[in-house]
Design an enzyme around this catalytic site. Structure first.
Site, PDB file in Angstrom:
ATOM      1  N   THR A  25       0.719  -1.367   0.426  1.00 20.34           N
ATOM      2  CA  THR A  25      -0.276   0.510   0.282  1.00 20.34           C
ATOM      3  C   THR A  25       0.892   1.040  -0.324  1.00 20.34           C
ATOM      4  O   THR A  25       0.472   1.928  -0.655  1.00 20.34           O
ATOM      5  CB  THR A  25      -1.132  -0.220   1.325  1.00 20.34           C
ATOM      6  OG1 THR A  25      -2.014  -1.257   0.975  1.00 20.34           O
ATOM      7  CG2 THR A  25      -1.828   1.580   1.684  1.00 20.34           C
ATOM      8  N   TYR A  37      -8.642   1.361  -3.286  1.00 23.72           N
ATOM      9  CA  TYR A  37      -7.117   1.818  -4.914  1.00 23.72           C
ATOM     10  C   TYR A  37      -6.198  -0.131  -4.702  1.00 23.72           C
ATOM     11  O   TYR A  37      -7.477  -1.137  -3.811  1.00 23.72           O
ATOM     12  CB  TYR A  37      -5.748   1.872  -2.935  1.00 23.72           C
ATOM     13  CG  TYR A  37      -5.599   1.055  -2.158  1.00 23.72           C
ATOM     14  CD1 TYR A  37      -6.131   1.448  -0.966  1.00 23.72           C
ATOM     15  CD2 TYR A  37      -4.084   0.923  -2.819  1.00 23.72           C
ATOM     16  CE1 TYR A  37      -6.362  -0.033   0.018  1.00 23.72           C
ATOM     17  CE2 TYR A  37      -3.906   0.245  -1.347  1.00 23.72           C
ATOM     18  CZ  TYR A  37      -5.002  -0.322  -0.174  1.00 23.72           C
ATOM     19  OH  TYR A  37      -4.590  -1.199   1.411  1.00 23.72           O
ATOM     20  N   SER A  70       0.982  -7.208  -0.997  1.00 22.05           N
ATOM     21  CA  SER A  70       2.162  -8.011  -0.134  1.00 22.05           C
ATOM     22  C   SER A  70       0.865  -9.756   0.025  1.00 22.05           C
ATOM     23  O   SER A  70       1.892 -10.369   0.809  1.00 22.05           O
ATOM     24  CB  SER A  70       2.740  -7.712   0.898  1.00 22.05           C
ATOM     25  OG  SER A  70       1.465  -7.787   2.536  1.00 22.05           O
ATOM     26  N   GLN A  71       0.113  -9.459   0.019  1.00 24.17           N
ATOM     27  CA  GLN A  71      -1.414 -10.723   0.041  1.00 24.17           C
ATOM     28  C   GLN A  71      -0.281 -11.733  -1.061  1.00 24.17           C
ATOM     29  O   GLN A  71      -1.179 -13.658  -1.176  1.00 24.17           O
ATOM     30  CB  GLN A  71      -2.375 -10.552  -0.406  1.00 24.17           C
ATOM     31  CG  GLN A  71      -2.318  -9.475  -1.506  1.00 24.17           C
ATOM     32  CD  GLN A  71      -3.296  -8.701  -1.705  1.00 24.17           C
ATOM     33  OE1 GLN A  71      -1.613  -7.834  -0.568  1.00 24.17           O
ATOM     34  NE2 GLN A  71      -3.738  -7.569  -1.482  1.00 24.17           N
ATOM     35  N   THR A 103       1.293  -4.380   4.585  1.00 22.55           N
ATOM     36  CA  THR A 103       1.630  -4.316   5.599  1.00 22.55           C
ATOM     37  C   THR A 103       1.497  -5.913   5.827  1.00 22.55           C
ATOM     38  O   THR A 103       1.152  -6.729   6.746  1.00 22.55           O
ATOM     39  CB  THR A 103       1.232  -3.623   6.844  1.00 22.55           C
ATOM     40  OG1 THR A 103      -0.205  -3.412   6.378  1.00 22.55           O
ATOM     41  CG2 THR A 103       1.020  -2.044   6.133  1.00 22.55           C
ATOM     42  N   ASP A 104       0.686  -6.382   4.914  1.00 27.10           N
ATOM     43  CA  ASP A 104      -0.194  -7.529   5.559  1.00 27.10           C
ATOM     44  C   ASP A 104       0.400  -9.560   5.888  1.00 27.10           C
ATOM     45  O   ASP A 104      -0.028  -9.658   6.587  1.00 27.10           O
ATOM     46  CB  ASP A 104      -0.963  -8.237   4.288  1.00 27.10           C
ATOM     47  CG  ASP A 104      -2.527  -7.127   3.230  1.00 27.10           C
ATOM     48  OD1 ASP A 104      -2.536  -6.401   4.373  1.00 27.10           O
ATOM     49  OD2 ASP A 104      -3.092  -7.704   2.823  1.00 27.10           O
ATOM     50  N   LYS A 176       0.056  -7.774  12.959  1.00 26.90           N
ATOM     51  CA  LYS A 176      -1.011  -6.744  12.649  1.00 26.90           C
ATOM     52  C   LYS A 176      -2.038  -7.210  13.556  1.00 26.90           C
ATOM     53  O   LYS A 176      -2.151  -8.646  13.327  1.00 26.90           O
ATOM     54  CB  LYS A 176      -0.942  -7.358  11.091  1.00 26.90           C
ATOM     55  CG  LYS A 176      -2.153  -6.237  10.594  1.00 26.90           C
ATOM     56  CD  LYS A 176      -1.850  -6.115   9.347  1.00 26.90           C
ATOM     57  CE  LYS A 176      -2.952  -4.983   8.096  1.00 26.90           C
ATOM     58  NZ  LYS A 176      -2.534  -4.538   6.258  1.00 26.90           N
ATOM     59  N   GLU A 280      -4.626 -29.285  27.103  1.00 29.26           N
ATOM     60  CA  GLU A 280      -5.127 -30.414  27.227  1.00 29.26           C
ATOM     61  C   GLU A 280      -4.985 -31.726  26.069  1.00 29.26           C
ATOM     62  O   GLU A 280      -4.853 -33.399  26.170  1.00 29.26           O
ATOM     63  CB  GLU A 280      -6.687 -30.493  26.929  1.00 29.26           C
ATOM     64  CG  GLU A 280      -7.109 -29.647  27.758  1.00 29.26           C
ATOM     65  CD  GLU A 280      -8.898 -28.962  26.972  1.00 29.26           C
ATOM     66  OE1 GLU A 280      -9.362 -29.370  26.899  1.00 29.26           O
ATOM     67  OE2 GLU A 280      -8.569 -27.690  26.998  1.00 29.26           O
TER      68      GLU A 280
HETATM   69  N1  ASP Z   1      -2.789  -5.574   0.784  1.00 28.36           N
HETATM   70  C1  ASP Z   1      -1.776  -4.440   0.634  1.00 28.36           C
HETATM   71  C2  ASP Z   1      -0.763  -5.360   1.090  1.00 28.36           C
HETATM   72  O1  ASP Z   1       0.184  -6.102   2.136  1.00 28.36           O
HETATM   73  C3  ASP Z   1      -1.938  -3.768   2.222  1.00 28.36           C
HETATM   74  C4  ASP Z   1      -0.860  -3.008   2.678  1.00 28.36           C
HETATM   75  O2  ASP Z   1       0.513  -2.373   2.151  1.00 28.36           O
HETATM   76  O3  ASP Z   1      -1.064  -2.301   3.648  1.00 28.36           O
HETATM   77  O4  ASP Z   1       0.124  -5.115   0.337  1.00 28.36           O
END
Ligand code: ASP
Length: 322
Positions: A25, A37, A70-71, A103-104, A176, A280
């Site tokens: 992002t 976006y 990053s997904q 960030t993902d 996260k 357990e």
């Molecule tokens: N989908 C984005 C990524 O991880 C989200 C982000 O960067 O916040 O590339």
């Protein structure tokens, strides 16, 4: 993958930082229909030009390694990235590496790099929760914070770090916890015995196959069966509570462990972890491995890397007990 080396500043007193851009992002742009976006659209040259103050703190050059959300990160990208960072930091030219990243899955890339990148030089991942053209874009401030932290030398000799919302987080602890807020990350418990660069992957071609199964009331056995049938080397159970699983899944996991598949018990609960013999399940009797404080996605990475060294369940348990 393409490389540009463009000195933005030439002061001998300033640290020299190599920036490796991967997308996210922070490099995102508002979609053409104005709805939402797209991540990984803008080049690192544009992102750096937007923050001229960076030049005050460091001599920078940059490389556009990839430009993806990053997904879409995967083990092959991690391996190539790790090799690149080791190479960049091995000589005398660079004092540090900064990696722009979505960030993902930032916590996963940071954790992987921490375990595979040698040496004391700072490595900082930096991302953003708003795209680069948003009125409240947080990327520029995060980039500046990462460069300033690196230039201050206080990151020397530390774990791989992540920079977000003005804060630094250690790779072993970051997770996260908010899918939208600018303050998206938290620091939890980590395994203190995991050392930076402890896994040498220079001769590893392909990482072992490890999947994750998410637990829920009445959980189906289908995902675990699919991993078994497709020859996965290990599975992390993101169990309920302290790593518990619906009876039918536990029964199948027991058979899988007896057949040589590595079964790591983690939890879908954000805090507390899975420790044996507190709960357990008796892991030694079952042939399982308790993930300790690691969340499922980090446990998966440690299991993949441990499997590059050994197939022995007891030896793998030791990595998770550190
Ligand atoms: N989908 C984005 C990524 O991880 C989200 C982000 O960067 O916040 O590339």
């Amino acid at each position: 993958m393409y490389l540009v080396c463009l000195p933005l500043c030439c002061s001998a007193a300033l640290p020299k930082i190599h920036i490796i851009a991967t997308g996210g992002t922070i490099a995102g742009r508002t979609a053409s229909d104005g709805k939402g976006y797209d991540a990984g659209q803008v080049g690192i040259d544009v992102l750096l030009d937007a923050v001229p103050r960076l030049k005050k703190y460091a001599e920078l050059d940059y490389e556009q390694f990839c430009n993806i959300g990053s997904q879409d990160m995967d083990e092959n990208v991690w391996m190539a990235l790790s090799r690149l960072v080791n190479e960049v930091l091995s000589g005398d030219v660079y004092d540090a590496v900064i990696i722009t990243h979505g960030t993902d899955t930032m916590e996963e890339t940071a954790f992987f790099l921490n375990l595979t990148v040698r040496g004391p030089k700072p490595v900082i991942l930096v991302g953003a929760m708003r795209p680069s053209d948003a009125p409240d874009a947080d990327g520029p401030a995060n980039l500046l914070a990462a460069v300033k932290a690196t230039a201050s030398r206080r990151c020397q000799g530390r774990e791989v770090l992540c920079c977000s919302a003005g804060k630094l987080y250690e790779a072993g602890r970051i997770f996260k916890y908010d899918s939208h807020a600018i303050e998206a990350f938290c620091s939890g418990n980590g395994l203190s015995g995991l050392r930076r660069g402890m896994f040498d992957i220079s001769s590893v071609g392909v990482l072992p196959k490890v999947g994750i199964i998410y637990g829920y009331a009445g959980c189906s056995t289908l995902p675990l069966r699919a991993f078994i049938d497709n020859g996965f080397d290990g599975v992390v159970l993101a169990g309920v509570g302290m790593g518990n699983f619906y009876g039918e899944v536990m029964d199948l996991a027991l058979k899988a462990a007896a057949g040589g598949m590595k079964i790591v018990r983690s939890t879908r609960v954000v805090s507390g972890g899975v420790f044996t013999p507190l709960g357990e399940v008796n892991d030694e009797q079952c042939g399982f491995i308790a993930a300790g404080p690691l969340n499922p996605q980090k446990a998966r990475i440690l299991l993949m890397l441990a499997l590059t060294r050994t197939d022995d369940t007891a030896a793998i348990r030791n990595y998770f007990a550190k």
